[in-house]
Each structure stands twice: as C-alpha cells, then as structure tokens.
Design a protein around this motif. Structure first.
Motif, short mmCIF file in Angstrom:
data_model
loop_
_atom_site.label_atom_id
_atom_site.label_comp_id
_atom_site.label_asym_id
_atom_site.label_seq_id
_atom_site.Cartn_x
_atom_site.Cartn_y
_atom_site.Cartn_z
N ARG A 98 -2.57 -2.87 0.83
CA ARG A 98 -2.87 -1.44 0.82
C ARG A 98 -2.90 -0.97 2.27
O ARG A 98 -3.74 -1.43 3.05
N SER A 99 -1.97 -0.10 2.65
CA SER A 99 -1.87 0.35 4.02
C SER A 99 -1.67 -0.88 4.92
O SER A 99 -0.76 -1.66 4.70
N ILE A 100 -2.54 -1.09 5.90
CA ILE A 100 -2.39 -2.25 6.79
C ILE A 100 -3.31 -3.41 6.37
O ILE A 100 -3.36 -4.44 7.04
N VAL A 101 -4.05 -3.22 5.28
CA VAL A 101 -5.00 -4.24 4.82
C VAL A 101 -4.33 -5.10 3.75
O VAL A 101 -3.77 -4.59 2.79
N ASN A 102 -4.35 -6.42 3.94
CA ASN A 102 -3.77 -7.34 2.97
C ASN A 102 -4.76 -8.44 2.63
O ASN A 102 -5.53 -8.88 3.49
N GLY A 161 -7.68 4.19 -4.52
CA GLY A 161 -6.31 4.35 -4.03
C GLY A 161 -5.37 3.34 -4.66
O GLY A 161 -5.75 2.59 -5.58
N GLU A 162 -4.14 3.31 -4.18
CA GLU A 162 -3.12 2.42 -4.74
C GLU A 162 -3.08 1.08 -4.01
O GLU A 162 -3.12 1.02 -2.78
N TYR A 163 -2.98 0.02 -4.79
CA TYR A 163 -2.87 -1.34 -4.27
C TYR A 163 -1.59 -1.96 -4.82
O TYR A 163 -1.41 -2.03 -6.04
N LYS A 164 -0.72 -2.42 -3.94
CA LYS A 164 0.51 -3.10 -4.36
C LYS A 164 0.19 -4.59 -4.53
O LYS A 164 -0.40 -5.21 -3.64
N THR A 194 1.52 -2.30 -9.47
CA THR A 194 0.61 -1.46 -8.68
C THR A 194 -0.62 -1.10 -9.50
O THR A 194 -0.52 -0.74 -10.67
N ASP A 213 -3.76 1.52 -9.45
CA ASP A 213 -4.27 2.75 -8.85
C ASP A 213 -5.73 2.90 -9.26
O ASP A 213 -6.05 3.17 -10.42
#
Length: 200
Positions: free
Chosen positions: A131-135, A169-172, A191, A193
C-alpha cells in the motif's frame, strides 16, 4: 503414469530466517518406495495406509499438476454472510479482483486444494501486501500431504484487518503457493479495500 509427469516452475524467494538454518528437504521417494519400506512395522504400515490410502493409482487428474488449488476463501469472524471466495481454477479471473471489507474485522484465509501422484512436502502460502510505499509479508506453513481424491482445507491463524483513518484504503495483495523445493504452484493478485463499514 508417465503421462502424469509435469514440469513445475520454480519461484525465487527472499531469504527468510529458516533459509539461514540451511534446511535441506529430504530426498524425494515414490509412493511405491514409501509403502515398500518398514513392512515389518505394523503400526507404521497402518499409518502409511491411513495417509496414502489403499490404492496405487494416485493420478486422478492427468492434465493437472501434483497440487491443484481449488479456491481461497476469506472467512470473517462473526460475519458468516460476508464470505469472500476466489475461484483459483479460473486463471483468466485471477487478476484485479477487488473486495470491500470492514476495518478491524477478524478473519482467516482458507485454501481448498487437492494432492495427487505423490506426497508433497512443505507447502507454503504467502501474501505480499503493498500500500503506497508500505509493504509487508505474511507467510503460512501449510504442511505436507499425501495424494487423495478428497479435497484438503487449510485455515490460517486468526488475523485482523487494519483500522482507523490510517488503516483504511486499498491494499494490493500478491498471493503465492509453493512447495518445499520452491516450485511455484500458483500465484495470483487481488485487492482488499478496507472501509469504515461493509459496502458493495
């Protein structure tokens, strides 16, 4: 059973703690080799028959691999009506699937699968979550299984979806299923959400 042989791709994984221990999986043995050893030990003989069954024909679906993933289910505690199910046999649909869930809910992941031909060792199920820059990464040891026509079901430990403004939020998610030899059985993306409440 030569028509059942199938080459399986391998997946390269990042180094994990158990990789540092230099674990070496045991050498592969056929069902016939396993059944023919320790014939004088009755209790071991019965255990092997219980694990492997009485039949020598263990190739039930000749056109498929040793491990056949059927589906992944997200089981939400206290919300039996909110079951999320992914059909893992529909290869064309295993991308860009999106599911809405309520923040803070507790859940388990269940994998339904079959095993044929030979005993498979050290099955692992992992999720890379971004999610964004967090993995982050979740990894589950599913175990070792003998061939049989009935499905197996593996349930992960109880987890909890993130909550609060930061957690929503969305998490891939990229899911990977492998065996002891790092053979890639299946990989799929989806995904989640996370919202304040359940919504379609």
């Amino acid at each position: 059973m030569a028509e059942c042989d199938e080459q399986v791709p391998q997946v390269e994984e990042e180094e994990t703690d158990d990789a540092k221990v230099a674990y070496k999986p045991p050498a592969e043995k056929s069902i016939q080799e396993i059944m023919s050893t320790d014939q004088e030990d009755e209790s071991l003989k019965k255990y092997k028959q219980q694990l492997l069954g009485e039949t020598s024909d263990t190739c039930f679906w000749p056109d498929k691999g040793n491990v056949i993933l059927r589906k992944m289910t997200v089981l939400v505690e206290e919300h039996a009506d909110k079951v999320i199910e992914i059909n893992l046999e529909e290869q064309s649909q295993l991308k860009d699937m999106k599911f809405v869930v309520k923040e803070g809910c507790k859940y388990r992941l269940m994998i339904t699968f079959n095993v044929q031909r030979e005993i498979v060792s050290g099955l692992r199920f992992s999720n890379k979550i971004g999610r964004s820059i967090v993995n982050s990464k979740e990894e589950y040891m599913v175990g070792s299984y003998g061939p049989r026509k009935e499905v197996y079901e593996y349930k992960s430990p109880l987890e909890e979806f993130p909550k609060g403004m930061i957690g929503r939020g969305e998490y891939k998610v990229k899911s990977t299923f492998t065996d002891d030899d790092k053979n890639l059985i299946l990989q799929w993306e989806w995904t989640i959400d996370i919202k304040k409440d359940w919504k379609d």
